[in-house]
Design a protein around this motif. Structure first.
Motif, PDB file in Angstrom:
ATOM      1  N   LEU A 109       0.861  -1.401   0.088  1.00  0.00           N
ATOM      2  CA  LEU A 109       0.102  -0.034   0.038  1.00  0.00           C
ATOM      3  C   LEU A 109       0.827   1.266  -0.113  1.00  0.00           C
ATOM      4  N   ALA A 110       1.720   1.283   0.783  1.00  0.00           N
ATOM      5  CA  ALA A 110       2.636   2.241   0.986  1.00  0.00           C
ATOM      6  C   ALA A 110       3.435   2.782  -0.477  1.00  0.00           C
ATOM      7  N   SER A 111       3.726   1.873  -1.387  1.00  0.00           N
ATOM      8  CA  SER A 111       4.302   1.696  -2.558  1.00  0.00           C
ATOM      9  C   SER A 111       3.339   2.515  -3.466  1.00  0.00           C
ATOM     10  N   LEU A 112       1.989   2.754  -3.323  1.00  0.00           N
ATOM     11  CA  LEU A 112       1.154   3.443  -4.110  1.00  0.00           C
ATOM     12  C   LEU A 112       0.883   4.928  -3.782  1.00  0.00           C
ATOM     13  N   GLY A 113       1.597   5.273  -2.626  1.00  0.00           N
ATOM     14  CA  GLY A 113       1.393   6.710  -2.499  1.00  0.00           C
ATOM     15  C   GLY A 113       1.101   6.623  -0.693  1.00  0.00           C
ATOM     16  N   LYS A 114       0.797   8.070  -0.208  1.00  0.00           N
ATOM     17  CA  LYS A 114       0.399   8.052   1.017  1.00  0.00           C
ATOM     18  C   LYS A 114      -0.890   7.635   1.433  1.00  0.00           C
ATOM     19  N   GLY A 115      -1.446   7.425   2.595  1.00  0.00           N
ATOM     20  CA  GLY A 115      -2.566   7.061   3.220  1.00  0.00           C
ATOM     21  C   GLY A 115      -3.390   8.291   3.193  1.00  0.00           C
ATOM     22  N   PRO A 116      -4.701   8.137   3.986  1.00  0.00           N
ATOM     23  CA  PRO A 116      -5.287   6.829   4.350  1.00  0.00           C
ATOM     24  C   PRO A 116      -5.564   5.930   3.245  1.00  0.00           C
ATOM     25  N   TYR A 117      -5.497   4.637   3.441  1.00  0.00           N
ATOM     26  CA  TYR A 117      -5.599   3.636   2.630  1.00  0.00           C
ATOM     27  C   TYR A 117      -7.308   3.241   2.580  1.00  0.00           C
ATOM     28  N   VAL A 118      -8.134   3.541   1.853  1.00  0.00           N
ATOM     29  CA  VAL A 118      -9.694   3.056   1.920  1.00  0.00           C
ATOM     30  C   VAL A 118      -9.911   2.021   0.941  1.00  0.00           C
ATOM     31  N   GLY A 119     -10.383   0.917   1.197  1.00  0.00           N
ATOM     32  CA  GLY A 119     -10.837  -0.185   0.374  1.00  0.00           C
ATOM     33  C   GLY A 119     -12.351   0.021   0.220  1.00  0.00           C
ATOM     34  N   ILE A 120     -12.856  -0.143  -0.986  1.00  0.00           N
ATOM     35  CA  ILE A 120     -14.275  -0.029  -1.306  1.00  0.00           C
ATOM     36  C   ILE A 120     -14.590  -1.299  -2.042  1.00  0.00           C
ATOM     37  N   GLY A 121     -15.999  -1.629  -1.823  1.00  0.00           N
ATOM     38  CA  GLY A 121     -16.899  -2.652  -2.527  1.00  0.00           C
ATOM     39  C   GLY A 121     -18.205  -2.361  -2.671  1.00  0.00           C
ATOM     40  N   TRP A 122     -18.654  -2.294  -3.910  1.00  0.00           N
ATOM     41  CA  TRP A 122     -19.897  -1.806  -4.222  1.00  0.00           C
ATOM     42  C   TRP A 122     -21.128  -2.689  -5.005  1.00  0.00           C
ATOM     43  N   LYS A 123     -20.732  -3.904  -5.104  1.00  0.00           N
ATOM     44  CA  LYS A 123     -21.659  -4.724  -5.765  1.00  0.00           C
ATOM     45  C   LYS A 123     -21.555  -6.150  -5.397  1.00  0.00           C
ATOM     46  N   SER A 124     -22.586  -7.103  -5.977  1.00  0.00           N
ATOM     47  CA  SER A 124     -22.270  -8.539  -5.460  1.00  0.00           C
ATOM     48  C   SER A 124     -22.153  -9.180  -6.866  1.00  0.00           C
ATOM     49  N   SER A 125     -21.779 -10.322  -6.810  1.00  0.00           N
ATOM     50  CA  SER A 125     -21.635 -11.141  -8.098  1.00  0.00           C
ATOM     51  C   SER A 125     -22.932 -11.468  -8.663  1.00  0.00           C
ATOM     52  N   ASP A 126     -24.004 -11.326  -7.873  1.00  0.00           N
ATOM     53  CA  ASP A 126     -25.216 -11.714  -8.286  1.00  0.00           C
ATOM     54  C   ASP A 126     -26.162 -10.445  -8.120  1.00  0.00           C
ATOM     55  N   MET A 127     -26.188  -9.636  -9.357  1.00  0.00           N
ATOM     56  CA  MET A 127     -26.892  -8.509  -9.335  1.00  0.00           C
ATOM     57  C   MET A 127     -28.239  -8.591  -9.865  1.00  0.00           C
ATOM     58  N   SER A 128     -29.039  -9.480  -9.539  1.00  0.00           N
ATOM     59  CA  SER A 128     -30.592  -9.916  -9.949  1.00  0.00           C
ATOM     60  C   SER A 128     -31.266  -8.644  -9.452  1.00  0.00           C
ATOM     61  N   PRO A 129     -32.587  -8.401 -10.262  1.00  0.00           N
ATOM     62  CA  PRO A 129     -33.299  -7.337  -9.846  1.00  0.00           C
ATOM     63  C   PRO A 129     -33.790  -7.135  -8.137  1.00  0.00           C
ATOM     64  N   GLY A 130     -33.814  -8.324  -7.574  1.00  0.00           N
ATOM     65  CA  GLY A 130     -34.340  -8.362  -6.357  1.00  0.00           C
ATOM     66  C   GLY A 130     -33.260  -8.028  -5.285  1.00  0.00           C
ATOM     67  N   ARG A 131     -32.061  -7.832  -5.669  1.00  0.00           N
ATOM     68  CA  ARG A 131     -30.809  -7.522  -5.000  1.00  0.00           C
ATOM     69  C   ARG A 131     -30.324  -6.179  -5.253  1.00  0.00           C
ATOM     70  N   LEU A 132     -30.675  -5.665  -6.375  1.00  0.00           N
ATOM     71  CA  LEU A 132     -30.321  -4.293  -6.919  1.00  0.00           C
ATOM     72  C   LEU A 132     -30.275  -3.143  -5.807  1.00  0.00           C
ATOM     73  N   PRO A 133     -31.675  -3.152  -4.940  1.00  0.00           N
ATOM     74  CA  PRO A 133     -31.651  -2.034  -3.940  1.00  0.00           C
ATOM     75  C   PRO A 133     -30.515  -2.114  -2.886  1.00  0.00           C
ATOM     76  N   ASN A 134     -29.840  -3.210  -2.859  1.00  0.00           N
ATOM     77  CA  ASN A 134     -28.682  -3.174  -1.779  1.00  0.00           C
ATOM     78  C   ASN A 134     -27.416  -2.658  -2.111  1.00  0.00           C
ATOM     79  N   TYR A 135     -27.511  -2.164  -3.489  1.00  0.00           N
ATOM     80  CA  TYR A 135     -26.221  -1.803  -3.970  1.00  0.00           C
ATOM     81  C   TYR A 135     -26.260  -0.144  -4.661  1.00  0.00           C
ATOM     82  N   ALA A 136     -25.116   0.419  -4.566  1.00  0.00           N
ATOM     83  CA  ALA A 136     -25.155   1.985  -5.314  1.00  0.00           C
ATOM     84  C   ALA A 136     -24.485   1.890  -6.325  1.00  0.00           C
TER      85      ALA A 136
END
Length: 436
Positions: free
Chosen positions: A274-301
């Motif tokens: 991580l330090a090799s990429l630049g200075k922190g803070p280092y913030v991980g992000i996750g925004w969707k599922s492997s299953d994005m069927s219609p009933g699941r969509l409201p859980n994800y932005a």
């Protein structure tokens, strides 16, 4: 086949109903709805078609039209348990909790052993804070179509939470995805402390991490081949039932300690990486599922709705999606001029142990529902969960466990903007502290 049927009987309502169902299974909602409406035009007295139309309209986000369709189905057939169950699901999505519970109870009154209605009722009860009732109803999952074949059948009995485990051996077995297994392992020590010996059977790729995290438990890969003939335990328990038996302990421990132990050498590796990429803070992000069927969509932005977070200056963002992320990362680069770094050398799907080490090296993780916040919460990394308030996952069973978790909720009828603006403030605090 359907085209031939229509050519032979162009006014056959049942054929159009079946076509609507076929389009629905393929998630072609517009054509599904069109077919159901054509069927209703030909036969306006079929409760089943109105129910099917309601399901498709709900998935398309046309909630009022869906309610009208469900109510019409119930008007035509007041004892239509499936329609009562389906309108319960929709009422829950709309935040009408008491009405949803009433709808499920009507379905159950008509059909007392209606497992799907009991299971859906469990989500609404848990979501509304009625934990004991919700966990009791959750046991109906084993009689639903979805879970029936996931069950395991042993000659030894399931533990009822009452029988003493002193001098007894107990087998705990995984029943759902890896995120659920990791999350529910937060209760493992509570069970192991009561038994002479505790065995946990889990997904093979979780074994290294859970062996390290729980040295007093025999952790091994799941093996169903000898279930009927096993004699290496006295009782067994599926992991999803742990909360039911330890509810008091769990609810009293509002700030649980980190319970997942990553490989310290790999944590140091990822800190250097991580330090090799630049200075922190280092913030991980996750925004969707492997299953994005219609009933699941409201859980994800959608990723572009993350702009309040992604536009924060002087933050190094790290991708915690394991698949289908390339296009979204390109959008972020094009729209915001921000690089979200991805580590090609890390197989996040298969190498869960190393992914856990990466999560431990981060300063923070921000995510919608998924495996990543369950891992980061478990290792003690500050975790910000962007959550759909009315979701069936927004419960004690599915939300992450750990010492530093904040949940930000948006209602069905709201955008994600306020959630990400609140998370933005928390990230700005750590960037400010680093600059002091």
């Amino acid at each position: 086949t359907f085209k031939k049927s229509i050519s032979l009987e162009p006014n056959n309502a049942d054929t159009y109903n079946k076509i609507g169902g076929a389009f629905y299974k393929k998630e072609i909602l517009e054509l599904s709805i069109k077919s159901f409406k054509k069927s209703i035009l030909l036969n306006p007295h079929c409760a089943e078609t109105y129910n099917n139309l309601g399901v498709a309209l709900k998935d398309q986000g046309k909630f009022e039209e869906a309610i009208t369709a469900y109510n019409k189905a119930i008007f035509l057939n007041p004892n239509y348990a499936n329609a009562h169950n389906n309108i319960g699901v929709l009422l829950q999505d709309l935040g009408k909790t008491n009405q949803a519970i009433d709808a499920y109870n009507k379905a159950i009154l008509i059909k007392p052993n209606y497992a799907e209605a009991h299971h859906n009722l469990s989500f609404t009860l848990l979501n509304s804070g009625r934990l004991k009732e919700g966990l009791d109803e959750s046991e109906w999952r084993w009689k639903t179509e979805k879970y029936f074949y996931k069950n395991r059948h042993f000659s030894r009995p399931m533990w009822d939470g009452i029988q003493s485990l002193k001098d007894k051996r107990i087998l705990l077995w995984c029943e759902q995805g890896i995120g659920d297994t990791l999350n529910w392992s937060s209760c493992l020590s509570l069970l192991a402390s009561q038994a002479k010996h505790c065995i946990l059977e889990c997904q093979d790729k979780l074994v290294p991490l859970l062996q390290r995290s729980f040295p007093n438990v025999e952790v091994k890969p799941e093996d169903r081949s000898l279930d009927q003939n096993r004699d290496d335990f006295d009782y067994h328990l599926p992991m999803g039932s742990l909360y039911r038996h330890f509810l008091t302990d769990i609810t009293q421990n509002t700030k649980p300690k980190a319970y997942l132990v990553p490989d310290p050498d790999r944590v140091n590796y990822w800190r250097d990486r991580l330090a090799s990429l630049g200075k922190g803070p280092y913030v991980g992000i996750g925004w969707k599922s492997s299953d994005m069927s219609p009933g699941r969509l409201p859980n994800y932005a959608p990723i572009l709705e993350w702009s309040p977070v992604l536009k924060i200056p002087d933050v190094t963002f790290i991708n915690l999606q394991y698949k289908d992320f390339e296009d979204d990362l390109a959008k972020v680069k094009d729209e915001f001029g921000v690089t979200v770094h991805n580590f090609d050398e890390l197989d996040q799907f298969n190498n869960v142990d190393d992914t856990t080490a990466l999560c431990a090296a981060l300063d923070m993780l921000v995510s919608n529902h998924g495996t990543a916040p369950l891992i980061s919460g478990g290792v003690g990394t500050p975790t910000k969960l962007a959550n759909w308030k009315q979701s069936s996952w927004n419960t004690i069973l599915n939300n992450p466990v750990g010492p530093s978790i904040d949940i930000f909720e948006r209602n069905t009828w709201e955008t994600w903007d306020n959630v990400f603006r609140l998370i933005e403030k928390d990230i700005l605090k750590i960037t400010k502290n680093r600059s002091l």
